[in-house]
Design a protein around this motif. Structure first.
Motif, short mmCIF file in Angstrom:
data_model
loop_
_atom_site.label_atom_id
_atom_site.label_comp_id
_atom_site.label_asym_id
_atom_site.label_seq_id
_atom_site.Cartn_x
_atom_site.Cartn_y
_atom_site.Cartn_z
N ILE A 86 72.01 26.93 44.02
CA ILE A 86 72.60 27.59 45.19
C ILE A 86 74.03 27.14 45.43
O ILE A 86 74.88 27.92 45.87
CB ILE A 86 71.72 27.35 46.45
CG1 ILE A 86 72.05 28.38 47.53
CG2 ILE A 86 71.86 25.95 46.97
CD1 ILE A 86 71.65 29.78 47.19
N VAL A 87 74.36 25.88 45.11
CA VAL A 87 75.73 25.40 45.27
C VAL A 87 76.68 26.14 44.32
O VAL A 87 77.84 26.38 44.65
CB VAL A 87 75.81 23.87 45.07
CG1 VAL A 87 77.26 23.39 45.07
CG2 VAL A 87 75.04 23.16 46.17
N HIS A 88 76.19 26.52 43.13
CA HIS A 88 77.01 27.33 42.23
C HIS A 88 77.52 28.58 42.94
O HIS A 88 78.68 28.99 42.76
CB HIS A 88 76.20 27.76 41.00
CG HIS A 88 76.13 26.74 39.92
ND1 HIS A 88 75.02 25.98 39.68
CD2 HIS A 88 77.04 26.36 38.98
CE1 HIS A 88 75.23 25.18 38.65
NE2 HIS A 88 76.45 25.38 38.20
N LEU A 162 68.12 33.57 44.25
CA LEU A 162 66.93 33.93 43.48
C LEU A 162 66.59 32.84 42.46
O LEU A 162 65.42 32.50 42.27
CB LEU A 162 67.15 35.27 42.79
CG LEU A 162 65.97 35.84 41.99
CD1 LEU A 162 64.74 36.00 42.87
CD2 LEU A 162 66.35 37.18 41.37
N VAL A 163 67.62 32.29 41.82
CA VAL A 163 67.38 31.18 40.89
C VAL A 163 66.79 29.99 41.63
O VAL A 163 65.80 29.38 41.17
CB VAL A 163 68.69 30.77 40.18
CG1 VAL A 163 68.47 29.53 39.31
CG2 VAL A 163 69.23 31.90 39.33
N ALA A 164 67.38 29.66 42.77
CA ALA A 164 66.87 28.53 43.56
C ALA A 164 65.42 28.78 43.99
O ALA A 164 64.59 27.86 44.00
CB ALA A 164 67.76 28.32 44.78
N LEU A 165 65.11 30.03 44.33
CA LEU A 165 63.75 30.39 44.72
C LEU A 165 62.78 30.16 43.57
O LEU A 165 61.68 29.62 43.76
CB LEU A 165 63.72 31.85 45.17
CG LEU A 165 62.35 32.41 45.56
CD1 LEU A 165 61.79 31.68 46.77
CD2 LEU A 165 62.44 33.91 45.83
N LEU A 166 63.16 30.56 42.36
CA LEU A 166 62.29 30.37 41.20
C LEU A 166 62.07 28.89 40.92
O LEU A 166 60.94 28.48 40.58
CB LEU A 166 62.89 31.07 39.98
CG LEU A 166 62.87 32.60 40.00
CD1 LEU A 166 63.71 33.17 38.87
CD2 LEU A 166 61.44 33.12 39.92
N PHE A 167 63.11 28.09 41.01
CA PHE A 167 62.96 26.65 40.80
C PHE A 167 62.00 26.05 41.84
O PHE A 167 61.20 25.16 41.52
CB PHE A 167 64.30 25.94 40.87
CG PHE A 167 65.13 26.09 39.63
CD1 PHE A 167 64.56 26.05 38.38
CD2 PHE A 167 66.50 26.29 39.71
CE1 PHE A 167 65.31 26.20 37.22
CE2 PHE A 167 67.27 26.43 38.57
CZ PHE A 167 66.68 26.38 37.33
#
Length: 445
Positions: A86-88, A162-167
């Motif tokens: 998310i920081v990205h 969405l990436v953070a959610l998957l992680f």
């Protein structure tokens, strides 16, 4: 096999979700950096940072797991992966992204280590089948994650969320698993220099295959974007590369069981060169907005050839080593592959900076030609391994050093060592006066 898979389904599900997020993030970063106007060489440097973190993780993560345990380590690494994702999206700045990418490499390596430690504990009876199943699931999950790029688009913060959610979601099945805690991680390695002396083709193949696949993970999406492909087709481009590796590894590897693996590696690299030429020839067509179907076939085949190089290199290395060396050698091959992956995105980005979009396939082509030349040199100077002394090929990809213990060939080597030790003991016990020999020798001294 099915009961065993069901018993570890929570681990496989969690890892699949995590890898879908990892695959999405790698493509997303390349596209977002391109849209932000980052120079290609800077994008390559950012992508190389992941593999720097990967190598650092091999040094830092095992002591952490031994100190705080597998569950806490997995939770911490999943949370760290989610936060960096998310920081990205919140801080689009090249040097910040480089640091974040290093952290991502460390955290994902930690996730691999924990999952593979658990799987290694559970699959001893049908290790080969579970190992191949796990490796295939890993590639399929990475490929499936590519299609999520179209949900929000590369320029939206929602994609990073969405990436953070998957992680975060990937943490849940693993945290709730009832599988028992694995044993502590050990990560001894065979010296890289000694490994090269024992199996030069395998070591060279591991290094340069890492350079090729590192380039694919880091810069292929940027290349597709510079070709003018829209985001859905970029996702298809990346997915076909990865799916090619999942589908072609096994047949190419089984072919290497019946022929000199060095010559098979030359053939695979040569086929990759032809695929690179196809990618080069297709670049002008994108200017007219038409991408022929043969291009997608070429992408699928190219991914299959590129992702098969490392697995065949591992098998070639095992052919050349004794049973007591294969575990440490496999861990060193992972290190070499990671070192090559550091170079891949950086150098391919540099080529793209010089030559534009064609610089990407040009770099891949030159790397494969170098690999072919080095292996031809070894074929001319070294005898092949006799057919009866070759190990069976096993589907594999770069994960963590723990996966080396999960490889069924390691168990076979351990059993062979045990058998040889038992035979030595039997021979000694059959020698008249064998029990008295040490005392007699001591008296002589």
């Amino acid at each position: 096999m099915l009961p065993t898979i069901l018993s570890i389904q929570s681990l496989l599900l969690g890892m699949g979700i995590l890898l879908a997020g990892s695959g999405l993030l790698a493509t997303l970063l390349g596209l977002r950096a391109h849209l932000a106007g980052f120079p290609d060489v800077m994008i390559g440097l950012i992508m190389s940072g992941f593999y720097v973190g990967y190598i650092l993780g091999t040094l830092w993560i095992p002591p952490l797991i031994r100190r705080i345990g597998h569950v806490r380590s997995f939770t911490a690494m999943a949370a760290l992966s989610s936060a960096t994702a998310i920081v990205h999206g919140l801080w689009v700045e090249p040097w910040a992204w480089l640091a974040l990418r290093v952290v991502s490499g460390i955290s994902l390596l930690g996730l691999y280590m924990v999952i593979e430690s658990w799987l290694n504990e559970q699959s001893s009876q049908i290790r080969g089948q579970i190992f191949g199943f796990y490796m295939t699931i890993s590639l399929l999950a990475l490929g499936a994650g590519q299609f999520l790029i179209s949900v929000y688009g590369a320029d939206a913060l929602g994609s990073f969320a969405l990436v953070a959610l998957l992680f975060s979601l990937g943490l849940i099945p693993v945290a709730l698993t009832q599988v028992k805690q694995p044993t502590p991680i050990q990560t001894d390695r065979l010296s890289v220099f000694r490994l090269y002396r024992l199996a030069p083709t395998g070591a060279t193949g591991a290094l340069l295959s890492g350079t090729v696949t590192g380039s694919l993970w880091g810069m292929a999406a940027v290349y597709a974007s510079r070709m003018g492909l829209p985001e859905p087709k970029i996702a298809l481009f990346m997915a076909l590369l990865i799916f090619g590796g999942a589908f072609l590894q096994w047949p190419l590897g089984k072919l290497s069981d019946h022929f000199d693996r060095r010559k098979v590696l030359i053939g695979i690299a040569g086929a990759g060169v032809l695929s690179s030429i196809l990618l080069l020839s297709i670049v002008p067509l994108s200017d007219r907005g038409a991408v022929p179907h043969i291009f997608w076939v070429g992408v699928l085949l190219f991914g299959g050839f590129a992702f098969s190089l490392y697995a065949v290199s591992v098998a070639q290395t095992h052919d050349r080593l004794g049973p007591g060396q294969v575990l440490e050698a496999t861990r060193s091959l992972l290190l070499l592959n990671g070192a090559g992956a550091i170079l891949g995105p950086l150098l391919s980005g540099l080529f793209m900076q010089w030559l534009g979009a064609p610089g990407f396939p040009v770099f891949i082509l030159l790397t494969l030609l170098l690999l072919m030349a080095l292996i031809v040199h070894r074929v001319m100077h070294d005898a092949p391994v006799p057919l009866g002394e070759r190990v069976d090929f096993v589907v594999s990809t770069r994960t963590s050093a723990v996966a080396a213990e999960f490889d069924p060939r390691i168990e076979e080597a351990a059993l062979q060592m045990q058998t040889e030790g038992d035979l030595d003991t039997d021979v000694d016990s059959d020698v008249p006066g064998a029990e008295a020999m040490p005392q007699a020798q001591a008296a002589d001294k």
